[in-house]
Motif scaffolding. Structure first.
Motif, PDB file in Angstrom:
ATOM      1  N   LEU A 134      -8.057  20.985  -7.472  1.00 23.22           N
ATOM      2  CA  LEU A 134      -6.797  20.367  -7.089  1.00 23.22           C
ATOM      3  C   LEU A 134      -6.987  18.915  -7.427  1.00 23.22           C
ATOM      4  CD1 LEU A 134      -3.859  20.429  -6.114  1.00 23.22           C
ATOM      5  CD2 LEU A 134      -4.905  20.146  -3.655  1.00 23.22           C
ATOM      6  N   ARG A 135      -7.841  18.362  -6.864  1.00 23.24           N
ATOM      7  CA  ARG A 135      -8.122  16.732  -7.298  1.00 23.24           C
ATOM      8  C   ARG A 135      -8.312  16.515  -8.694  1.00 23.24           C
ATOM      9  NH1 ARG A 135     -10.737  17.148  -2.604  1.00 23.24           N
ATOM     10  NH2 ARG A 135     -12.765  17.388  -3.382  1.00 23.24           N
ATOM     11  N   LYS A 136      -9.057  17.316  -9.573  1.00 23.58           N
ATOM     12  CA  LYS A 136      -9.443  17.482 -10.763  1.00 23.58           C
ATOM     13  C   LYS A 136      -8.144  17.598 -11.715  1.00 23.58           C
ATOM     14  CE  LYS A 136     -13.155  18.709 -12.712  1.00 23.58           C
ATOM     15  NZ  LYS A 136     -14.478  19.455 -13.216  1.00 23.58           N
ATOM     16  N   CYS A 137      -7.289  18.428 -11.395  1.00 27.03           N
ATOM     17  CA  CYS A 137      -5.962  18.732 -12.013  1.00 27.03           C
ATOM     18  C   CYS A 137      -5.012  17.706 -11.916  1.00 27.03           C
ATOM     19  CB  CYS A 137      -5.162  20.139 -11.270  1.00 27.03           C
ATOM     20  SG  CYS A 137      -5.893  21.475 -11.567  1.00 27.03           S
ATOM     21  N   LEU A 138      -4.663  17.078 -10.695  1.00 30.66           N
ATOM     22  CA  LEU A 138      -4.053  15.829 -10.535  1.00 30.66           C
ATOM     23  C   LEU A 138      -4.705  14.644 -11.383  1.00 30.66           C
ATOM     24  CD1 LEU A 138      -2.947  16.371  -6.879  1.00 30.66           C
ATOM     25  CD2 LEU A 138      -1.383  16.601  -9.032  1.00 30.66           C
TER      26      LEU A 138
END
Length: 169
Positions: A134-138
């Protein structure tokens, strides 16, 4: 005059990005809280997670409406339009992940004080992996980094394997 309008538009885009990141943080916290509630058999925390899911739902609608308003009033072209459409899609996916956190809380609530059938090993691993993704996507969205997004896509297979294993067990 056109420069002022463009500056306002860019500020609106930045606010949307900030709102999307805030929503991502809300979802990440919901995942962590739901897992902690499941591990600790905290029914009060589970009930609170279920109740707070509406805040994530509301944030999605706020973001979608702001995107539609900008599309309708600013008639963005090319990269700006792609950014707005992508923002709508990301917000919908974040809302879906929030629903999964709510689902974990509901399962925890339904289990009551009964202990799990087996130690919780794979579910926390899956949650950690999802939070990391999730963090990497954002981050990839903010940086407009397609390579980072592709890495996240490849990591999804690991989550699928863990899910299949948990479901089978």
């Amino acid at each position: 005059m056109a420069k002022i309008l463009r500056t306002d538009f860019e500020q609106d885009l930045q606010k949307l990005q900030d709102d999307l990141l805030a929503m991502g943080s809300m979802v990440e916290k919901a995942i962590a809280k739901s897992l902690n509630a499941l591990k600790s058999r905290d029914l009060g925390a589970s009930a609170k997670i279920i109740q707070e899911d509406s805040l994530i739902d509301d944030r999605q609608l706020l973001i979608e409406n702001a995107c539609v308003r900008l599309i309708a009033t600013q008639q963005p072209m090319a990269s700006d339009l792609r950014a707005l459409i992508t923002t709508i899609h990301i917000a919908a996916e974040l809302e879906r992940v929030g629903d999964y956190a709510e689902g974990i809380a509901k399962i925890s609530f339904l289990m009551g004080n009964e202990p799990p059938l087996k130690p919780l090993i794979d579910i926390p691993r899956m949650a950690d992996k999802v939070s990391h993704m999730l963090r990497k996507c954002l981050d990839s969205f903010v940086a407009r980094d397609a390579e980072l997004a592709a890495q996240v896509n490849a990591e999804d297979d690991e989550v699928d394997v863990l899910y299949t294993q948990v479901y089978r067990e």
